[in-house]
Motif scaffolding. Structure first.
Motif, short mmCIF file in Angstrom:
data_model
loop_
_atom_site.label_atom_id
_atom_site.label_comp_id
_atom_site.label_asym_id
_atom_site.label_seq_id
_atom_site.Cartn_x
_atom_site.Cartn_y
_atom_site.Cartn_z
N PRO A 112 0.83 -1.21 0.00
CA PRO A 112 0.00 0.00 0.00
C PRO A 112 0.87 1.26 0.00
O PRO A 112 1.89 1.31 0.70
N THR A 113 0.48 2.25 -0.80
CA THR A 113 1.25 3.50 -0.90
C THR A 113 1.48 4.12 0.48
O THR A 113 2.52 4.72 0.73
N LYS A 114 0.51 3.94 1.38
CA LYS A 114 0.66 4.59 2.69
C LYS A 114 1.85 4.03 3.50
O LYS A 114 2.28 4.66 4.46
N ARG A 115 2.38 2.88 3.10
CA ARG A 115 3.55 2.34 3.81
C ARG A 115 4.87 2.81 3.19
O ARG A 115 5.94 2.38 3.60
N LEU A 116 4.80 3.62 2.14
CA LEU A 116 6.02 4.02 1.43
C LEU A 116 6.39 5.47 1.69
O LEU A 116 5.51 6.32 1.91
N ALA A 117 7.68 5.73 1.68
CA ALA A 117 8.20 7.10 1.77
C ALA A 117 9.50 7.14 0.98
O ALA A 117 10.09 6.09 0.71
N VAL A 118 9.95 8.34 0.62
CA VAL A 118 11.17 8.43 -0.19
C VAL A 118 12.05 9.59 0.27
O VAL A 118 11.58 10.53 0.91
N THR A 119 13.33 9.46 -0.06
CA THR A 119 14.23 10.61 0.11
C THR A 119 14.60 11.11 -1.27
O THR A 119 14.61 10.34 -2.24
N VAL A 120 14.91 12.40 -1.35
CA VAL A 120 15.41 12.97 -2.61
C VAL A 120 16.60 13.86 -2.28
O VAL A 120 16.75 14.31 -1.14
N PHE A 121 17.42 14.12 -3.28
CA PHE A 121 18.63 14.90 -3.05
C PHE A 121 18.27 16.36 -2.73
O PHE A 121 17.59 17.03 -3.49
N ALA A 122 18.80 16.84 -1.59
CA ALA A 122 18.41 18.17 -1.10
C ALA A 122 19.16 19.32 -1.76
O ALA A 122 18.72 20.46 -1.68
N GLY A 123 20.27 18.99 -2.43
CA GLY A 123 21.08 20.07 -3.00
C GLY A 123 22.27 20.37 -2.10
O GLY A 123 22.17 20.26 -0.88
N ASN A 124 23.39 20.72 -2.71
CA ASN A 124 24.57 21.13 -1.93
C ASN A 124 25.33 22.17 -2.73
O ASN A 124 24.79 22.73 -3.70
N GLU A 125 26.59 22.42 -2.36
CA GLU A 125 27.32 23.51 -3.03
C GLU A 125 27.61 23.17 -4.50
O GLU A 125 27.83 24.07 -5.30
N LEU A 126 27.52 21.88 -4.85
CA LEU A 126 27.83 21.50 -6.23
C LEU A 126 26.60 21.32 -7.11
O LEU A 126 26.60 21.66 -8.29
N LEU A 127 25.56 20.74 -6.50
CA LEU A 127 24.39 20.35 -7.31
C LEU A 127 23.10 20.86 -6.66
O LEU A 127 23.00 20.92 -5.44
N PRO A 128 22.09 21.18 -7.49
CA PRO A 128 20.84 21.73 -6.94
C PRO A 128 19.92 20.63 -6.37
O PRO A 128 20.14 19.43 -6.61
N PHE A 129 18.90 21.07 -5.66
CA PHE A 129 17.83 20.20 -5.17
C PHE A 129 17.22 19.44 -6.36
O PHE A 129 17.02 20.01 -7.44
N ASP A 130 16.90 18.15 -6.16
CA ASP A 130 16.38 17.35 -7.26
C ASP A 130 14.85 17.51 -7.36
O ASP A 130 14.08 16.63 -6.97
N GLN A 131 14.47 18.65 -7.93
CA GLN A 131 13.05 19.00 -8.04
C GLN A 131 12.28 17.97 -8.89
O GLN A 131 11.15 17.59 -8.57
N GLU A 132 12.92 17.53 -9.96
CA GLU A 132 12.25 16.62 -10.89
C GLU A 132 11.82 15.32 -10.20
O GLU A 132 10.69 14.85 -10.35
N THR A 133 12.73 14.78 -9.41
CA THR A 133 12.42 13.54 -8.69
C THR A 133 11.33 13.78 -7.66
O THR A 133 10.37 13.00 -7.52
N HIS A 134 11.47 14.88 -6.94
CA HIS A 134 10.45 15.25 -5.95
C HIS A 134 9.07 15.33 -6.61
O HIS A 134 8.09 14.72 -6.15
N ASP A 135 8.99 16.04 -7.73
CA ASP A 135 7.69 16.25 -8.39
C ASP A 135 7.12 14.94 -8.93
O ASP A 135 5.91 14.73 -8.93
N LYS A 136 8.01 14.09 -9.38
CA LYS A 136 7.54 12.81 -9.93
C LYS A 136 6.89 11.97 -8.83
O LYS A 136 5.80 11.42 -9.01
#
Ligand code: SER
Length: 580
Positions: A112-136
């Motif tokens: 069930p979807t309610k048992r799932l959660a995810v992490t995504v890349f928050a961004g750092n000095e080299l690379l930005p926040f992974d908005q695309e993955t978050h939105d997906k």
């Protein structure tokens, strides 16, 4: 249907080709003793080389993380594990990768979807926040509260250099408690089950990120953990993967699992891993260095814990357990069946060796640790040298009595006896990946030249039996029944240097495996190659099945020099050589 079949069928239905597991011992990677992730054998392809099977691949790969060896005994640790993976080599990227992960988990496994959660890349000095993955994830129905941006855990690389990228980890809520709305990755009721890595960078030795030729996807899911979760057990060794093995240990020892879990898990895990190493095409045997030493430690620790369980260690207990493992896994790894007698003999021989000294060694340990005395270097070395106690075993025995062992002192003594195992050197087990640096690439090509030269000098039946490359040198094992004479070594050097001087082109072609073999191409483990293979040719002096990478022309190599020629094991000689 089991998890492995469900997974492989699902990704095959999405256009992926199933590739066989690579050997558990990497063929050309000096930085790790064992494959630690499904992606490891795919590094050259993630770096841009075309894969003979195409751009969408999936597999179940034999993996080992020996850093966990002494942790085994609890509910979750294993030395060997299977990793399911799917890859895109410059084909699909984040969208499909995330959609298919979600579809597999919720539609095929019916989580069930309610048992799932995810992490995504928050961004750092080299690379930005992974908005695309978050939105997906959001679009698929994972709520904002269940998407946690984190920095450190969302960038994946095997070791220090090589293909890498941001990732998105999928977690499952493994508890009967009410599921909190907000996902906290630090809350250990949430367990990571799958990692999707978006590999689009190459990290170089000077810590820079450059773009890879392709945007790739690399995912990995640990079979043992996910099966335990799906079956609702909170001890991995109670899942269907282990049940028959544990039942057998209970039967042999006449004890119940409850109350004897610790030793039973160690026996189960270590015998399984030993079977996988001993039946690997690399032909590892117990020894005091590298993979052989790990195999020895595993078998000896299993024997000691079998004894703890009052098993008569001179009976066929190890064979009975090993046979269950071979039967269970041979469908996925045919080498288990083909090399079954090799593996059973390895276990038996090592058991016979160790059972002769174990009892006396244990008595010696009791003597030297009397009155709760810590174990000094001399005693630790004596236990190793006379009774065959790996230092880690002495450490474990000491720990059980709350005592310490002078490990540093032991290492000095060990060195004094000129057999310091490279496995004892720090960092060797930490995981890592093949350096595809310029110099290592040159050594790969020099390896093919050396192989060709040995065939001319020693004889046409001379074949490669192993190889190991670092940025400092190459090591090459080959079958040969005698120590090479100075004249033979000189001739080998002369030939290799002649081919370097001749500025031969190195070319790569793809062909059917059978055609490659018919054409006389050299190869070490034929059964491990897919039907379509890559073949590297050097002028007309060498032709080998190989994953590369190689230089383009032999003139890039410099001067080849043999530094050492020695015995490796019975009938196998070893050459260490450098390029100057
Ligand atoms: N390489 C990543 C891992 O091992 C995903 O396969 O977690």
């Amino acid at each position: 249907m089991n998890l492995k079949d469900l997974y492989l069928d699902f990704f095959e239905s999405k256009g992926h080709k199933r590739i066989p597991s690579a050997p558990v011992v990497p063929e050309n990677d000096p930085s790790v003793l064992f494959n630690t992730a499904g992606m490891q054998p795919l590094i050259p392809y993630l770096m841009g080389q075309p894969h003979p099977y195409g751009k969408r691949l999936c597999s179940v790969q034999k993996c080992m993380r020996t850093v966990d060896l002494d942790e085994v005994g609890d509910k979750t640790h294993h030395t060997f594990f299977e990793m399911l993976g799917n890859w895109s080599l410059g084909d699909y990227f984040k969208t499909e990768s995330i959609e298919w992960s979600f579809e597999f988990l919720t539609k095929v496994l019916k989580i069930p979807t309610k048992r799932l959660a995810v992490t995504v890349f928050a961004g750092n000095e080299l690379l930005p926040f992974d908005q695309e993955t978050h939105d997906k994830w959001l679009s698929l129905g994972i709520s904002e509260d269940r998407i946690a941006p984190t920095k450190d855990d969302n960038f994946w690389i095997a070791g220090e250099v090589g293909p890498c990228g941001t990732d998105s980890e999928i977690f499952y809520f493994r508890s009967d408690d009410e599921i909190p709305d907000k996902f906290d990755p630090e809350d250990d009721r949430w367990v990571e089950i799958w990692n999707n890595v978006f590999m689009q960078y190459n990290k170089t030795i000077d810590n820079k990120l450059t773009d890879l030729p392709n945007k790739n996807v690399d995912t990995g899911m640990g079979v043992e953990r996910v099966v335990a979760i799906l079956e609702g057990v909170n001890d991995n060794y109670l899942s269907s993967i282990w049940k028959d093995v544990i039942d057998k240990i209970c039967e042999i020892s006449n004890l119940s699992y409850e109350g004897n879990e610790y030793s039973m898990r160690i026996v189960a895990d270590h015998i399984r891993t030993a079977v996988f190493i001993a039946s690997d095409p690399s032909g590892i045997k117990p020894s005091n260095t590298d993979q052989g030493y790990i195999l020895r430690r595993l078998i000896r620790r299993a024997i000691r814990h079998a004894k703890q369980l009052n098993i008569d260690i001179n009976s066929n207990w190890e064979e009975e357990i090993a046979k269950i493992i071979i039967d269970k896994y041979k469908k996925y790894y045919t080498e288990l069946d083909e090399n079954a007698s090799v593996a059973l003999n390895v276990l038996k021989d090592e058991k016979n060796k160790f059972s002769r000294t174990l009892e006396k060694g244990l008595r010696e340990f009791e003597k030297v640790s009397r009155n709760n005395k810590d174990i000094d270097a001399t005693d630790a070395f004596h236990l190793y040298d006379t009774y065959g106690f790996p230092i880690e075993l002495t450490e474990e025995l000491a720990k059980e009595k709350g005592l310490k062992v002078d490990i540093e002192g032991f290492k000095i003594k060990f060195k004094e006896h000129q057999e310091l195992s490279r496995t004892a050197s720090a960092g060797k087990f930490k995981g890592g990946l093949a350096g595809n640096s310029e110099i290592e690439t040159k050594y790969h090509t020099a390896t093919h030249l050396l192989n060709a030269a040995l065939k001319i000098v020693v004889g046409p039946d001379t074949h490669q039996r192993g190889s190991n490359i670092t940025s400092e040198r190459m090591r090459f094992d080959f079958n040969c029944d005698h120590k090479l004479t100075d004249e033979e070594k000189n001739r080998v050097e002369e030939l290799v240097n002649k081919w370097i001087d001749e500025r031969l082109d190195v070319t790569v072609t793809k062909m059917k495996k059978e055609d490659a073999l018919k054409s006389g191409a050299e190869c070490m483990f034929i059964e491990k190659y897919p039907d379509i293979v890559t073949v590297y040719s050097i002028g007309d002096i060498s032709k080998e099945l190989c994953g590369g990478p190689h230089v383009k022309n032999t003139s890039e190599l410099g001067h080849f020099k043999i530094k050492k020629e020695e015995a490796s094991s019975a009938g196998i000689r070893r050459i260490k050589a450098i390029l100057q």
